[in-house]
Design a protein around this motif. Structure first.
Motif, PDB file in Angstrom:
ATOM      1  N   MET A 187     -36.579  39.277  17.983  1.00  0.00           N
ATOM      2  CA  MET A 187     -36.406  38.961  16.568  1.00  0.00           C
ATOM      3  C   MET A 187     -35.372  37.928  16.501  1.00  0.00           C
ATOM      4  O   MET A 187     -34.508  38.087  17.122  1.00  0.00           O
ATOM      5  CB  MET A 187     -35.623  40.241  15.924  1.00  0.00           C
ATOM      6  CG  MET A 187     -35.531  40.429  14.375  1.00  0.00           C
ATOM      7  SD  MET A 187     -36.722  41.327  13.480  1.00  0.00           S
ATOM      8  CE  MET A 187     -36.978  42.722  14.479  1.00  0.00           C
ATOM      9  N   TYR A 188     -35.626  37.219  15.564  1.00  0.00           N
ATOM     10  CA  TYR A 188     -34.786  36.013  15.065  1.00  0.00           C
ATOM     11  C   TYR A 188     -34.071  36.193  14.035  1.00  0.00           C
ATOM     12  O   TYR A 188     -34.604  36.608  12.969  1.00  0.00           O
ATOM     13  CB  TYR A 188     -35.762  34.710  15.058  1.00  0.00           C
ATOM     14  CG  TYR A 188     -35.071  33.454  14.872  1.00  0.00           C
ATOM     15  CD1 TYR A 188     -34.498  32.779  16.081  1.00  0.00           C
ATOM     16  CD2 TYR A 188     -34.885  32.805  13.654  1.00  0.00           C
ATOM     17  CE1 TYR A 188     -33.814  31.721  16.100  1.00  0.00           C
ATOM     18  CE2 TYR A 188     -34.402  31.708  13.472  1.00  0.00           C
ATOM     19  CZ  TYR A 188     -33.747  31.082  14.601  1.00  0.00           C
ATOM     20  OH  TYR A 188     -33.177  29.700  14.528  1.00  0.00           O
ATOM     21  N   HIS A 189     -32.914  35.728  14.196  1.00  0.00           N
ATOM     22  CA  HIS A 189     -31.591  36.250  12.939  1.00  0.00           C
ATOM     23  C   HIS A 189     -31.059  35.048  12.557  1.00  0.00           C
ATOM     24  O   HIS A 189     -30.751  34.041  13.307  1.00  0.00           O
ATOM     25  CB  HIS A 189     -30.763  37.248  13.336  1.00  0.00           C
ATOM     26  CG  HIS A 189     -31.239  38.570  14.009  1.00  0.00           C
ATOM     27  ND1 HIS A 189     -31.527  39.364  13.214  1.00  0.00           N
ATOM     28  CD2 HIS A 189     -31.674  38.894  15.152  1.00  0.00           C
ATOM     29  CE1 HIS A 189     -31.663  40.654  13.980  1.00  0.00           C
ATOM     30  NE2 HIS A 189     -32.128  40.145  15.045  1.00  0.00           N
ATOM     31  N   ILE A 190     -30.825  34.958  11.156  1.00  0.00           N
ATOM     32  CA  ILE A 190     -29.866  34.077  10.683  1.00  0.00           C
ATOM     33  C   ILE A 190     -29.107  34.461   9.644  1.00  0.00           C
ATOM     34  O   ILE A 190     -29.445  35.587   9.072  1.00  0.00           O
ATOM     35  CB  ILE A 190     -30.808  32.804  10.109  1.00  0.00           C
ATOM     36  CG1 ILE A 190     -31.385  33.126   8.704  1.00  0.00           C
ATOM     37  CG2 ILE A 190     -31.816  32.142  10.918  1.00  0.00           C
ATOM     38  CD1 ILE A 190     -30.629  32.703   7.321  1.00  0.00           C
ATOM     39  N   ALA A 191     -27.894  34.095   9.676  1.00  0.00           N
ATOM     40  CA  ALA A 191     -27.025  34.380   8.582  1.00  0.00           C
ATOM     41  C   ALA A 191     -26.160  33.061   8.057  1.00  0.00           C
ATOM     42  O   ALA A 191     -25.891  32.277   8.773  1.00  0.00           O
ATOM     43  CB  ALA A 191     -25.980  35.418   8.904  1.00  0.00           C
ATOM     44  N   VAL A 192     -26.221  32.956   6.782  1.00  0.00           N
ATOM     45  CA  VAL A 192     -25.854  31.812   6.069  1.00  0.00           C
ATOM     46  C   VAL A 192     -24.640  32.462   5.001  1.00  0.00           C
ATOM     47  O   VAL A 192     -24.953  33.448   4.385  1.00  0.00           O
ATOM     48  CB  VAL A 192     -26.450  30.837   5.336  1.00  0.00           C
ATOM     49  CG1 VAL A 192     -27.295  30.045   6.377  1.00  0.00           C
ATOM     50  CG2 VAL A 192     -27.637  31.773   4.391  1.00  0.00           C
ATOM     51  N   SER A 193     -23.703  31.760   4.437  1.00  0.00           N
ATOM     52  CA  SER A 193     -23.076  31.894   3.440  1.00  0.00           C
ATOM     53  C   SER A 193     -22.912  31.026   2.293  1.00  0.00           C
ATOM     54  O   SER A 193     -23.318  29.664   2.755  1.00  0.00           O
ATOM     55  CB  SER A 193     -21.407  31.942   3.507  1.00  0.00           C
ATOM     56  OG  SER A 193     -20.808  30.878   4.211  1.00  0.00           O
ATOM     57  N   PHE A 194     -22.567  31.281   0.805  1.00  0.00           N
ATOM     58  CA  PHE A 194     -22.778  30.354  -0.080  1.00  0.00           C
ATOM     59  C   PHE A 194     -21.561  30.483  -0.977  1.00  0.00           C
ATOM     60  O   PHE A 194     -21.182  32.042  -1.230  1.00  0.00           O
ATOM     61  CB  PHE A 194     -24.012  30.661  -1.046  1.00  0.00           C
ATOM     62  CG  PHE A 194     -25.323  30.188  -0.256  1.00  0.00           C
ATOM     63  CD1 PHE A 194     -25.736  29.016  -0.594  1.00  0.00           C
ATOM     64  CD2 PHE A 194     -25.995  30.873   0.445  1.00  0.00           C
ATOM     65  CE1 PHE A 194     -26.954  28.409  -0.021  1.00  0.00           C
ATOM     66  CE2 PHE A 194     -27.173  30.801   0.974  1.00  0.00           C
ATOM     67  CZ  PHE A 194     -27.700  29.417   0.598  1.00  0.00           C
ATOM     68  N   ASP A 195     -20.778  29.798  -1.500  1.00  0.00           N
ATOM     69  CA  ASP A 195     -19.882  29.860  -2.376  1.00  0.00           C
ATOM     70  C   ASP A 195     -20.346  29.376  -3.799  1.00  0.00           C
ATOM     71  O   ASP A 195     -20.884  28.509  -4.005  1.00  0.00           O
ATOM     72  CB  ASP A 195     -18.628  28.782  -2.020  1.00  0.00           C
ATOM     73  CG  ASP A 195     -17.938  29.218  -0.693  1.00  0.00           C
ATOM     74  OD1 ASP A 195     -17.988  30.692  -0.503  1.00  0.00           O
ATOM     75  OD2 ASP A 195     -17.178  28.635  -0.033  1.00  0.00           O
ATOM     76  N   VAL A 196     -19.982  30.449  -4.725  1.00  0.00           N
ATOM     77  CA  VAL A 196     -20.706  30.522  -6.117  1.00  0.00           C
ATOM     78  C   VAL A 196     -19.607  30.805  -7.178  1.00  0.00           C
ATOM     79  O   VAL A 196     -19.087  31.724  -7.325  1.00  0.00           O
ATOM     80  CB  VAL A 196     -21.828  31.780  -6.262  1.00  0.00           C
ATOM     81  CG1 VAL A 196     -22.479  31.421  -7.545  1.00  0.00           C
ATOM     82  CG2 VAL A 196     -23.005  31.601  -4.997  1.00  0.00           C
ATOM     83  N   PRO A 197     -19.579  29.708  -7.964  1.00  0.00           N
ATOM     84  CA  PRO A 197     -18.497  30.001  -9.195  1.00  0.00           C
ATOM     85  C   PRO A 197     -18.917  31.294  -9.634  1.00  0.00           C
ATOM     86  O   PRO A 197     -20.191  31.688  -9.995  1.00  0.00           O
ATOM     87  CB  PRO A 197     -18.657  28.640  -9.964  1.00  0.00           C
ATOM     88  CG  PRO A 197     -19.309  27.681  -9.173  1.00  0.00           C
ATOM     89  CD  PRO A 197     -20.140  28.430  -8.148  1.00  0.00           C
ATOM     90  N   ALA A 198     -17.976  31.938 -10.271  1.00  0.00           N
ATOM     91  CA  ALA A 198     -18.053  33.312 -11.046  1.00  0.00           C
ATOM     92  C   ALA A 198     -19.249  33.093 -12.145  1.00  0.00           C
ATOM     93  O   ALA A 198     -20.054  34.321 -12.507  1.00  0.00           O
ATOM     94  CB  ALA A 198     -16.932  33.901 -11.742  1.00  0.00           C
ATOM     95  N   GLU A 199     -19.046  32.073 -12.999  1.00  0.00           N
ATOM     96  CA  GLU A 199     -20.138  31.999 -14.065  1.00  0.00           C
ATOM     97  C   GLU A 199     -21.538  31.886 -13.811  1.00  0.00           C
ATOM     98  O   GLU A 199     -22.277  31.955 -14.406  1.00  0.00           O
ATOM     99  CB  GLU A 199     -19.849  30.785 -15.025  1.00  0.00           C
ATOM    100  CG  GLU A 199     -19.867  29.407 -14.344  1.00  0.00           C
ATOM    101  CD  GLU A 199     -18.466  28.912 -13.813  1.00  0.00           C
ATOM    102  OE1 GLU A 199     -18.353  27.807 -13.345  1.00  0.00           O
ATOM    103  OE2 GLU A 199     -17.713  29.851 -13.508  1.00  0.00           O
ATOM    104  N   HIS A 200     -21.810  31.805 -12.442  1.00  0.00           N
ATOM    105  CA  HIS A 200     -23.192  31.418 -11.993  1.00  0.00           C
ATOM    106  C   HIS A 200     -23.702  32.873 -11.052  1.00  0.00           C
ATOM    107  O   HIS A 200     -24.673  32.686 -10.332  1.00  0.00           O
ATOM    108  CB  HIS A 200     -23.150  30.080 -11.147  1.00  0.00           C
ATOM    109  CG  HIS A 200     -23.157  29.078 -11.939  1.00  0.00           C
ATOM    110  ND1 HIS A 200     -23.920  28.678 -13.190  1.00  0.00           N
ATOM    111  CD2 HIS A 200     -22.359  28.162 -12.111  1.00  0.00           C
ATOM    112  CE1 HIS A 200     -23.671  27.671 -13.344  1.00  0.00           C
ATOM    113  NE2 HIS A 200     -22.648  27.314 -13.008  1.00  0.00           N
TER     114      HIS A 200
END
Length: 103
Positions: free
Chosen positions: A1-14
């Motif tokens: 099985m191939y795995h990826i994990a990423v993060s995103f920073d998102v302003p509260a209003e979005h």
């Protein structure tokens, strides 16, 4: 099985728009892309503006099919004006233990 994990920073209003776009991407990818095995959206416990995508695919080729697909493109079309990321956390293949009991 191939795995990826990423993060995103998102302003509260979005947050709502990001969550809706990520869930739609995951739902549609699971329905239309046979190699997609898991698509999880996680909000960080300490930073409410940070979100993670934890995904699993049959193999790297299945992940590439996702990247080349319409759902991936739509997700980034929606989030690119406001989200910072992806920041790659992991990208790799599961190492199975041949001695572990299978459920």
């Amino acid at each position: 099985m191939y795995h990826i994990a990423v993060s995103f920073d998102v302003p509260a209003e979005h947050h709502e728009a990001f969550i809706a776009a990520a869930l739609e991407d995951g739902r549609n990818s699971a329905a239309d892309e046979p190699g997609t095995r898991r698509f999880e959206l996680i909000r960080d416990e300490e930073d409410p503006d940070r979100f993670y995508l934890n995904e699993a695919y049959d193999d790297p080729e299945a992940f590439q099919a996702h990247v080349d697909g319409k759902h991936f493109a739509r997700f980034f079309e929606i989030i690119s004006p406001f989200a910072v990321g992806p920041t790659w956390l992991i990208k790799g293949t599961t190492i199975e233990d041949p001695l572990a009991a299978r459920a």
